[in-house]
Design an enzyme around this catalytic site. Structure first.
Site, PDB file in Angstrom:
ATOM      1  CG  HIS A  84      -2.870  19.870  26.184  1.00  0.00           C
ATOM      2  ND1 HIS A  84      -2.144  20.958  25.738  1.00  0.00           N
ATOM      3  CD2 HIS A  84      -1.974  18.848  26.333  1.00  0.00           C
ATOM      4  CE1 HIS A  84      -0.868  20.622  25.644  1.00  0.00           C
ATOM      5  NE2 HIS A  84      -0.745  19.354  25.988  1.00  0.00           N
ATOM      6  CG  ASP A  91      -2.126  -0.930   1.019  1.00  0.00           C
ATOM      7  OD1 ASP A  91      -2.350  -1.397  -0.111  1.00  0.00           O
ATOM      8  OD2 ASP A  91      -2.842  -1.182   2.008  1.00  0.00           O
ATOM      9  CB  SER A 131      -1.828   3.220  15.244  1.00  0.00           C
ATOM     10  OG  SER A 131      -1.680   4.577  14.873  1.00  0.00           O
ATOM     11  CD  GLU A 166      -2.603   9.399   7.971  1.00  0.00           C
ATOM     12  OE1 GLU A 166      -1.437   9.660   7.580  1.00  0.00           O
ATOM     13  OE2 GLU A 166      -3.118   8.270   7.891  1.00  0.00           O
ATOM     14  CB  ALA A 226      -3.304   4.126   7.750  1.00  0.00           C
ATOM     15  CE1 TYR A 227      -0.422   8.107  14.471  1.00  0.00           C
ATOM     16  CE2 TYR A 227      -0.024   9.896  12.923  1.00  0.00           C
ATOM     17  CZ  TYR A 227       0.127   9.345  14.176  1.00  0.00           C
ATOM     18  OH  TYR A 227       0.818  10.030  15.129  1.00  0.00           O
ATOM     19  CG  ASP A 253       0.322  13.452  22.252  1.00  0.00           C
ATOM     20  OD1 ASP A 253       0.573  14.247  23.173  1.00  0.00           O
ATOM     21  OD2 ASP A 253       0.644  12.252  22.275  1.00  0.00           O
TER      22      ASP A 253
END
Length: 275
Positions: free
Chosen positions: A168, A66, A186, A139, A182-183, A170
């Site tokens: 707040h 991919d 996770s 993304e 994908a991301y 990350d």
């Protein structure tokens, strides 16, 4: 008809498959070229072309996983892409090597008769002021320059002008259905079937966040960033830009969409390879 073929970098098997496909397509009467990296691996550096020439082809072929498919898509613009999967998860690369010649020749024939069946998958772009990101098939991520304790951004997320979340974290991730596996996955985001027309909004390690949200594919997502001097916007994890805060970043669907030719992948079979 002109076909551009790109093999996964550093993979002898991918290069060998690309070479076989080139011979088969030339035998089928189409014009074929390899990207410079693949041609160099075959000892033919003078025969290679820059990958951005894929945008001028009638069909692009990605041989690998991919990641290779997304690399080709970033350069192909609206050229349809056939993906040959070398045994990886394969949400985008649907064709196994042993069926690749037949599948590719079928697409060449379909093109000649004006009958190529092409599916579309959305791309996203971020913008703020005069700046705009590289389009993303998976993304867009808006985050601090680093993650973990003492890092992160102060943010507010709005969907079509209405406040959804803030605080707040990350960072904030906005994913397509393609990128949900994908991301986003996770970061404990939901899986979204490729036939669903929507976008995922996922706060990343938020202090007091909302659950991930699926919104309409045509929604406008705005992320206001404060509490830091600078923050990073990443497109598919590869194209990153550092911007100054405070700022408001808009994420929404862009054109052209990613265009996929060839047999469709089996979404649920690919999911089985994740476990």
């Amino acid at each position: 008809m002109e076909v551009g073929i790109v093999a996964r970098k550093g993979s002898e098997r991918a290069v060998a498959v690309a070479d076989e496909l080139r011979d088969a397509v030339v035998g089928g009467g189409a014009s074929v070229w390899l990207d410079a990296e693949t041609a160099g691996a075959l000892g033919e550096p003078a025969a290679g072309r820059a990958v951005d020439a894929l945008a001028d082809c009638d069909l692009a072929v990605a041989v690998g996983g991919d990641g290779t498919f997304l690399f080709v898509a970033r350069n192909a613009e609206d050229t349809p892409i056939v993906g040959v999967n070398l045994g990886e998860v394969g949400f985008l690369n649907a064709v196994p090597p042993e069926a690749a010649e037949e599948a590719l020749l079928s697409e060449v024939e379909a093109f000649d008769h004006g009958e190529m069946d092409v599916r579309e998958a959305p791309r996203l772009a971020a913008r703020t002021g005069d700046w705009a990101s590289v389009p993303a098939a998976n993304e867009i991520v808006i985050q601090s320059g680093r993650r973990g304790p003492g890092a992160g951004i102060d943010y507010e997320v709005r969907v079509d002008g209405s406040r959804y979340a803030g605080g707040h974290a990350d960072g904030v991730l906005v994913a397509t259905p393609t990128g949900s596996t994908a991301y986003n996955l996770s970061e404990d985001g939901p899986l979204v079937h490729p036939d669903v027309s929507g976008l995922v909004i996922n706060e990343m390690a938020a202090d007091e966040g909302m659950p991930p949200l699926v919104v309409d594919a045509d929604a406008t997502v705005t992320v206001s960033v404060e509490g830091v001097d600078g923050f990073v916007v990443a497109s598919d994890g590869r194209n990153t830009t550092t911007l100054s805060a405070p700022a408001e970043v808009t994420v929404e669907r862009t054109t052209p969409p990613m265009r996929i030719a060839g047999p469709p992948s089996d979404f649920f079979e690919a999911l089985g390879k994740l476990s």
